[in-house]
Scaffold this motif. Structure first.
Motif, short mmCIF file in Angstrom:
data_model
loop_
_atom_site.label_atom_id
_atom_site.label_comp_id
_atom_site.label_asym_id
_atom_site.label_seq_id
_atom_site.Cartn_x
_atom_site.Cartn_y
_atom_site.Cartn_z
N VAL A 9 0.83 -1.21 0.00
CA VAL A 9 0.00 0.00 0.00
C VAL A 9 0.86 1.26 0.00
O VAL A 9 0.61 2.20 -0.75
CB VAL A 9 -0.95 0.00 1.22
CG1 VAL A 9 -1.64 1.35 1.37
CG2 VAL A 9 -2.00 -1.10 1.07
N ILE A 10 1.88 1.29 0.85
CA ILE A 10 2.67 2.52 1.01
C ILE A 10 3.83 2.64 0.02
O ILE A 10 4.43 3.71 -0.10
CB ILE A 10 3.21 2.66 2.45
CG1 ILE A 10 4.25 1.56 2.73
CG2 ILE A 10 2.07 2.62 3.46
CD1 ILE A 10 4.96 1.75 4.06
N GLU A 11 4.14 1.56 -0.69
CA GLU A 11 5.27 1.57 -1.63
C GLU A 11 5.22 2.73 -2.63
O GLU A 11 6.23 3.43 -2.83
CB GLU A 11 5.33 0.24 -2.39
CG GLU A 11 6.41 0.20 -3.46
CD GLU A 11 6.25 -0.99 -4.40
OE1 GLU A 11 7.23 -1.30 -5.09
OE2 GLU A 11 5.15 -1.58 -4.43
N PRO A 12 4.06 2.99 -3.28
CA PRO A 12 4.03 4.10 -4.24
C PRO A 12 4.37 5.45 -3.61
O PRO A 12 5.08 6.26 -4.21
CB PRO A 12 2.59 4.08 -4.76
CG PRO A 12 2.10 2.70 -4.48
CD PRO A 12 2.78 2.28 -3.22
N PHE A 13 3.87 5.67 -2.40
CA PHE A 13 4.14 6.94 -1.73
C PHE A 13 5.62 7.07 -1.38
O PHE A 13 6.21 8.15 -1.53
CB PHE A 13 3.31 7.10 -0.46
CG PHE A 13 3.63 8.34 0.31
CD1 PHE A 13 3.16 9.57 -0.11
CD2 PHE A 13 4.44 8.28 1.45
CE1 PHE A 13 3.48 10.73 0.58
CE2 PHE A 13 4.76 9.44 2.13
CZ PHE A 13 4.28 10.66 1.71
N VAL A 14 6.22 5.98 -0.89
CA VAL A 14 7.64 6.02 -0.54
C VAL A 14 8.50 6.35 -1.76
O VAL A 14 9.39 7.20 -1.71
CB VAL A 14 8.08 4.68 0.09
CG1 VAL A 14 9.59 4.65 0.29
CG2 VAL A 14 7.37 4.44 1.41
N ILE A 15 8.21 5.68 -2.88
CA ILE A 15 8.95 5.94 -4.12
C ILE A 15 8.76 7.39 -4.55
O ILE A 15 9.72 8.09 -4.88
CB ILE A 15 8.49 4.98 -5.24
CG1 ILE A 15 8.85 3.55 -4.89
CG2 ILE A 15 9.10 5.38 -6.58
CD1 ILE A 15 8.28 2.52 -5.85
#
Length: 289
Positions: A9-15
């Motif tokens: 879920v949070i991967e896109p935001f971290v990138i």
């Protein structure tokens, strides 16, 4: 498994955040270095137009940061469309079997065009009414005035040159943020939890992203509305349109002191929030499952 889902879920935001931060810092450094090399007058120009320069650099960083996410976005949008298609087919089958009234009309091209036109119109109206209504409510409750960090953010935003602000807040920021939060985070959340929970969680995450209490409450409410509209209408264009409209309306009102004074009243707040509720009711009538 839970950790895997959380990271998914949070991967896109971290990138997005890491690339945005890196690009923003690098471009800012290059601008200052170039200005220093050209002379004091260029450094003075940067200082005098700091908000506009910062806004333009931020917009560039947003565009660059979202590029690596596009393949992910295509997969998530395809998955959402496939899911909505299956749900629509199931609903149509159930309606036909029950002999529900109006099923023939909904299947015609006229019905589809009507719902699309109505969806766009109601999205624009809801975005304008809810964004201004919530801003008035937060102002009347004193939450805006009590948030020093919000005041700093507002000063930077409204200090951007008008034309640049329209493009930045009406197009670049809404589209890039919608790619991250509705296109990717919300679509991934709805795979792991009930869709209603996904709508609320994505809104809360969007609120937290804004970094201060006043914008957090506002962003959370607006995030829930955008995810709700996306879930009801199954078109990624809709939350982008909502987000851009809301940003532009608030930005334009903030630059019109006369209109600002007339709208920011208790009556104005109540009327706009009531209108927002009516818009949601119309959305339910048009797109109820």
């Amino acid at each position: 498994m839970v950790r895997k889902h959380i990271w998914g879920v949070i991967e896109p935001f971290v990138i997005y955040y890491l690339i945005y931060s890196a690009v923003f810092l690098i471009v800012t450094f290059l601008c200052r270095t170039l200005a220093a090399g050209l002379g004091d007058e260029y450094l003075a120009y940067l200082a005098a137009h700091a908000e506009t320069v910062t806004g333009l650099v931020s917009g560039l960083a947003m565009i660059v940061a979202v590029m690596p996410l596009m393949p992910m976005l295509r997969r998530e949008l395809d998955g959402h469309r496939a899911d909505s298609y299956v749900s629509g087919e199931r609903q149509s089958s159930q309606t036909a079997q029950s002999g529900g009234e109006g099923s023939e009309y909904r299947e015609t091209g006229m019905g589809v065009r009507y719902r699309k036109q109505a969806s766009v119109s109601i999205t624009v109206l809801l975005a304008a009414a809810s964004s201004v209504g919530l801003n008035i409510l937060l102002t009347l409750t004193g939450l805006v005035q009590a948030s020093v960090s919000y005041q700093d953010v507002a000063q930077r935003q409204y200090g951007v040159a008008f034309g640049a602000g329209v493009v930045l807040f009406g197009l670049i920021s809404p589209v890039t943020e919608e790619i991250v939060f509705r296109g990717l985070i919300f679509n991934r959340l709805r795979r792991y939890c009930p869709h209603v929970v996904a709508v609320v969680l994505s809104g809360v995450m969007f609120g937290v992203y804004h970094g201060n209490l006043a914008q957090g409450v506002y962003g959370g409410c607006m995030g829930v509305l955008m995810a709700y509209l996306y879930e009801r209408m199954h078109s990624f264009f809709i939350p982008c349109l909502f987000h851009g409209t809301a940003n532009l309306v608030v930005y334009l009102i903030a630059h019109n002191t006369v209109l600002h004074g007339k709208v920011f009243t208790v009556t104005g707040c109540a009327g706009l929030l009531l209108l927002s509720g009516i818009c949601v009711w119309i959305v339910e009538a048009l797109h109820a499952k």
